[in-house]
Write a protein that holds these residues in place. Structure first.
Motif, mmCIF file in Angstrom:
data_model
loop_
_atom_site.group_PDB
_atom_site.id
_atom_site.type_symbol
_atom_site.label_atom_id
_atom_site.label_comp_id
_atom_site.label_asym_id
_atom_site.label_seq_id
_atom_site.Cartn_x
_atom_site.Cartn_y
_atom_site.Cartn_z
ATOM 1 N N ARG A 1 0.815 -1.232 0.000
ATOM 2 C CA ARG A 1 0.000 0.000 0.000
ATOM 3 C C ARG A 1 0.846 1.279 0.000
ATOM 4 O O ARG A 1 0.451 2.279 -0.564
ATOM 5 C CB ARG A 1 -0.926 0.004 1.224
ATOM 6 N N THR A 2 2.002 1.201 0.663
ATOM 7 C CA THR A 2 2.751 2.436 0.924
ATOM 8 C C THR A 2 3.206 3.229 -0.319
ATOM 9 O O THR A 2 2.969 4.437 -0.388
ATOM 10 C CB THR A 2 3.953 2.131 1.849
ATOM 11 N N PRO A 3 3.851 2.597 -1.311
ATOM 12 C CA PRO A 3 4.417 3.411 -2.397
ATOM 13 C C PRO A 3 3.410 4.307 -3.122
ATOM 14 O O PRO A 3 3.726 5.466 -3.409
ATOM 15 C CB PRO A 3 5.001 2.361 -3.355
ATOM 16 N N ASP A 4 2.224 3.820 -3.376
ATOM 17 C CA ASP A 4 1.254 4.654 -4.099
ATOM 18 C C ASP A 4 0.800 5.841 -3.257
ATOM 19 O O ASP A 4 0.571 6.937 -3.778
ATOM 20 C CB ASP A 4 0.034 3.830 -4.531
ATOM 21 N N ILE A 5 0.674 5.603 -1.963
ATOM 22 C CA ILE A 5 0.274 6.718 -1.089
ATOM 23 C C ILE A 5 1.394 7.759 -1.065
ATOM 24 O O ILE A 5 1.147 8.958 -1.203
ATOM 25 C CB ILE A 5 -0.021 6.224 0.353
ATOM 26 N N LEU B 1 3.555 14.213 -4.702
ATOM 27 C CA LEU B 1 3.016 14.987 -5.814
ATOM 28 C C LEU B 1 2.250 16.210 -5.304
ATOM 29 O O LEU B 1 2.254 17.267 -5.911
ATOM 30 C CB LEU B 1 2.065 14.084 -6.606
ATOM 31 N N GLN B 2 1.594 16.038 -4.170
ATOM 32 C CA GLN B 2 0.788 17.129 -3.592
ATOM 33 C C GLN B 2 1.585 17.972 -2.608
ATOM 34 O O GLN B 2 1.019 18.731 -1.845
ATOM 35 C CB GLN B 2 -0.433 16.556 -2.862
ATOM 36 N N TRP B 3 2.897 17.801 -2.581
ATOM 37 C CA TRP B 3 3.753 18.601 -1.702
ATOM 38 C C TRP B 3 3.609 18.263 -0.236
ATOM 39 O O TRP B 3 4.109 18.982 0.614
ATOM 40 C CB TRP B 3 3.431 20.090 -1.846
ATOM 41 N N ASN B 4 2.922 17.200 0.072
ATOM 42 C CA ASN B 4 2.767 16.827 1.476
ATOM 43 C C ASN B 4 3.903 15.878 1.857
ATOM 44 O O ASN B 4 3.672 14.719 2.168
ATOM 45 C CB ASN B 4 1.416 16.154 1.702
ATOM 46 N N PHE B 5 5.118 16.407 1.811
ATOM 47 C CA PHE B 5 6.263 15.539 2.111
ATOM 48 C C PHE B 5 6.145 14.953 3.511
ATOM 49 O O PHE B 5 6.506 13.821 3.749
ATOM 50 C CB PHE B 5 7.580 16.300 1.939
ATOM 51 N N TYR B 6 5.625 15.766 4.435
ATOM 52 C CA TYR B 6 5.526 15.269 5.818
ATOM 53 C C TYR B 6 4.601 14.060 5.893
ATOM 54 O O TYR B 6 4.861 13.115 6.641
ATOM 55 C CB TYR B 6 5.075 16.382 6.771
ATOM 56 N N LYS B 7 3.561 14.046 5.086
ATOM 57 C CA LYS B 7 2.650 12.894 5.104
ATOM 58 C C LYS B 7 3.292 11.687 4.433
ATOM 59 O O LYS B 7 3.121 10.552 4.875
ATOM 60 C CB LYS B 7 1.346 13.236 4.386
ATOM 61 N N GLY B 8 4.037 11.947 3.356
ATOM 62 C CA GLY B 8 4.757 10.867 2.689
ATOM 63 C C GLY B 8 5.742 10.215 3.656
ATOM 64 O O GLY B 8 5.827 8.988 3.763
ATOM 65 N N ILE B 9 6.471 11.074 4.373
ATOM 66 C CA ILE B 9 7.461 10.563 5.332
ATOM 67 C C ILE B 9 6.769 9.733 6.421
ATOM 68 O O ILE B 9 7.270 8.677 6.819
ATOM 69 C CB ILE B 9 8.250 11.739 5.960
ATOM 70 N N ASP B 10 5.637 10.213 6.894
ATOM 71 C CA ASP B 10 4.901 9.465 7.930
ATOM 72 C C ASP B 10 4.560 8.057 7.456
ATOM 73 O O ASP B 10 4.663 7.090 8.212
ATOM 74 C CB ASP B 10 3.597 10.183 8.287
ATOM 75 N N GLN B 11 4.149 7.945 6.198
ATOM 76 C CA GLN B 11 3.814 6.637 5.637
ATOM 77 C C GLN B 11 5.042 5.740 5.598
ATOM 78 O O GLN B 11 4.981 4.556 5.929
ATOM 79 C CB GLN B 11 3.271 6.793 4.213
ATOM 80 N N ILE B 12 6.152 6.329 5.156
ATOM 81 C CA ILE B 12 7.388 5.541 5.049
ATOM 82 C C ILE B 12 7.817 5.071 6.434
ATOM 83 O O ILE B 12 8.228 3.926 6.621
ATOM 84 C CB ILE B 12 8.507 6.374 4.379
ATOM 85 N N MET B 13 7.692 5.976 7.416
ATOM 86 C CA MET B 13 8.129 5.604 8.766
ATOM 87 C C MET B 13 7.201 4.548 9.385
ATOM 88 O O MET B 13 7.644 3.730 10.185
ATOM 89 C CB MET B 13 8.232 6.843 9.659
#
Ligand code: ME8
Length: 519
Positions: free
Chosen positions: A407-411, A417-429
């Motif tokens: 699930r993680t990579p697509d999120i 893409l939407q500039w929500n790097f902090y949310k992307g990082i949260d998913q990765i973590m």
């Protein structure tokens, strides 16, 4: 909504060019890191070419005064400070493709040719300008945008209400730009799509455009402002520093490897302090001259220290070098992107910087990778072949991790893409925590001791595969750290694009790379 470029399309991203009147601080670095991460992400998804520019803004009254104060010749002064910005950005792993300085010849030529286009098209006329000017902001302000304040010595001083910086009265002959004519076209551009982000800044620009615009003074008498580009064919006047500065983006495009094929810019990343210049003046200049305005402005909030904007004028700046010394460039980048929410202001705290870099990177991810690559569990130094069945062999902890990994990579893709790097990082973590939890539950050291080799091998393969995906996903955020991680796992360079940021079944084992501890 998707406003980014796709595979094989050009992607042109910029930061503001920074004034050389003082040294770089965390605010500047934040803008650059945001732009850099986005540039790297677009590179990973196959945009081509990716042009990413940054640099320094070196003309104008403010720089003229700063060099005078430093008792230096302005060009020498600019050289000295510009290189400080360049070094700071290099240390923060900002992978710009062009570092532009407005004192370069190529830029002066571009400004001159642009001025002539505006003149030929009838957008420039000579007139008298009278009004308030704020040198610290290099901007004109109307009387109702100023306030009278009492100074400690009892005297009164008029300041810009927005920035609290002093204004002066100017009354002089200069050239004016017919900004008033462009309101309709600007509005059309604004509502053509999500051109200003986040939405609250879009709404602000829209509200500005609900009122009439007044023509803009775009030159100053040479006697008042000597440090700048002269008006073509009228050296008694110097071009207004913001017209000069904004055109840096076009100078870069003209000098990108294939002239102007990256126009219009995909994204200008800017702080909210310079929104008016980028959302009104800049597209107006471009529309008047017959060029496409930018596709998107990404506007971010300010880093604050104790509720005050970090700025050289306030004197509360945090130097990037101090952060790097304490937490490394990786730690700093990670912190800025993790804590920085573009839509709001962020509070800077050194304690938090150290804590986050340590807990997420060193203790979380570093520890995971070091354990599965360490000689004690991995004496043959291999990354074992992996497939969905490796996860199945590990039972329900394996299946849970598989689900998360799928699930993680697509999120993350969507969030980046939407500039929500902090949310992307949260998913990765969350994935890293999942992998660490899985590893601890499986207790591979016990499996090995007990000779349960199938489950042991599957546990190792699954953990390393998850670490590989994490390393690939993190490349835009912490490039050198990810590189070391992927090197350590022995991932070939050509297998680090976005297509590889997901479970890759393999049939053969791979060798690990050189082992150094990942912190
Ligand atoms: O405005 N928090 O240059 P500048 C976050 N030369 N970002 C900050 C910040 C803070 N506290 N302080 C500064 C200029 N920034 C012009 C630009 S572009 C054609 C000309 C960042 O040196 C933010 O991006 O004052 C802001 O917009 C920019 O630095 C201003 O840099």
């Amino acid at each position: 909504r998707n406003f980014s470029s796709k595979k094989n399309e050009p992607f042109f991203i910029t930061t503001p060019i920074f004034y050389v009147n003082a040294e770089p601080h965390i605010g500047h670095v934040y803008t650059a890191v945001l732009a850099d991460s986005s540039a790297r992400f677009h590179q990973l998804i196959g945009c081509n070419p990716v042009v990413f520019s940054t640099g320094t803004d070196e003309h104008g009254l403010k720089i003229q005064q700063a060099s005078l104060q430093a008792n230096k010749d302005p060009s020498q002064f600019c050289d000295q400070v510009s290189v400080l910005f360049k070094n700071a950005l290099d240390k923060c792993e900002i992978g710009y493709t062009d570092y532009i300085r407005t004192t370069e010849i190529r830029h002066k030529e571009n400004v001159h040719s642009f001025w002539k286009i505006l003149l030929d098209k009838g957008y420039i006329y000579k007139g008298k300008y009278e009004g308030w000017y704020c040198t610290a902001d290099e901007t004109f302000v109307s009387e109702d945008q100023t306030t009278l304040v009492k100074l400690p010595d009892g005297k009164e001083q008029r300041v810009s209400t927005e920035s609290s910086r002093p204004v002066e009265w100017f009354s002089e002959e200069n050239y004016l730009f017919k900004l008033s004519k462009l309101r309709g076209e600007l509005l059309k551009w604004l509502i053509s799509g999500p051109v200003v982000r986040p939405v609250r800044h879009y709404n602000l620009v829209k509200s500005w455009l609900e009122h009439d615009l007044i023509d803009l003074s775009i030159s100053r008498p040479r006697a008042r402002l000597s440090w700048g580009i002269p008006v073509p064919e009228d050296p008694s006047q110097t071009i207004y520093v913001w017209l000069d500065a904004l055109l840096n983006y076009m100078t870069v495009a003209k000098h990108s490897h294939s002239e102007m094929n990256v126009w219009p810019p995909s994204i200008h990343v800017i702080g909210k302090d310079i929104l008016k210049f980028h959302s009104i003046y800049w597209p107006a200049f471009l529309l008047a001259a017959g060029f496409d305005p930018p596709k998107c402005l990404l506007v971010h909030g300010h880093w604050m220290v104790n509720e005050q904007k970090m700025s050289k004028t306030t004197g509360n700046v945090v130097s990037p070098q101090t952060c790097i010394d304490i937490a490394t460039a990786t730690g700093l980048r990670y912190f800025l992107l993790h804590e920085g929410v573009p839509a709001s202001d962020g509070n800077f705290s050194m304690t938090r910087l150290v804590r986050i870099a340590n807990s997420d990177l060193a203790d979380g991810l570093g520890n995971l990778v070091n354990r599965c690559c360490g000689k004690s569990l991995n004496p043959l130094q291999t990354r074992l072949a992996v497939s969905p069945s490796s996860f199945e062999v590990c039972g329900s902890p394996g299946l849970e991790l598989l689900d998360l990994l799928r699930r993680t990579p697509d999120i993350v893709y969507e969030e980046y893409l939407q500039w929500n790097f902090y949310k992307g990082i949260d998913q990765i973590m969350a994935l890293v925590r999942g992998a660490n939890g899985f590893f601890n539950t499986m207790e591979p050291w016990k499996l090995k001791k007990e000779g349960q080799m199938d489950t042991f091998n599957a546990t190792m393969a699954v953990t390393m595969e998850t670490a590989r995906v994490v390393g690939t996903l993190l490349q835009p955020i912490v490039p050198s750290y990810s590189e070391r991680l992927l090197d350590k796992l022995g991932v070939p360079r050509e297998n680090r694009g976005w297509d590889f940021a997901r479970l890759q079944s393999s049939t053969a084992d791979a060798s690990l790379g050189v082992q150094e501890t990942l912190r």
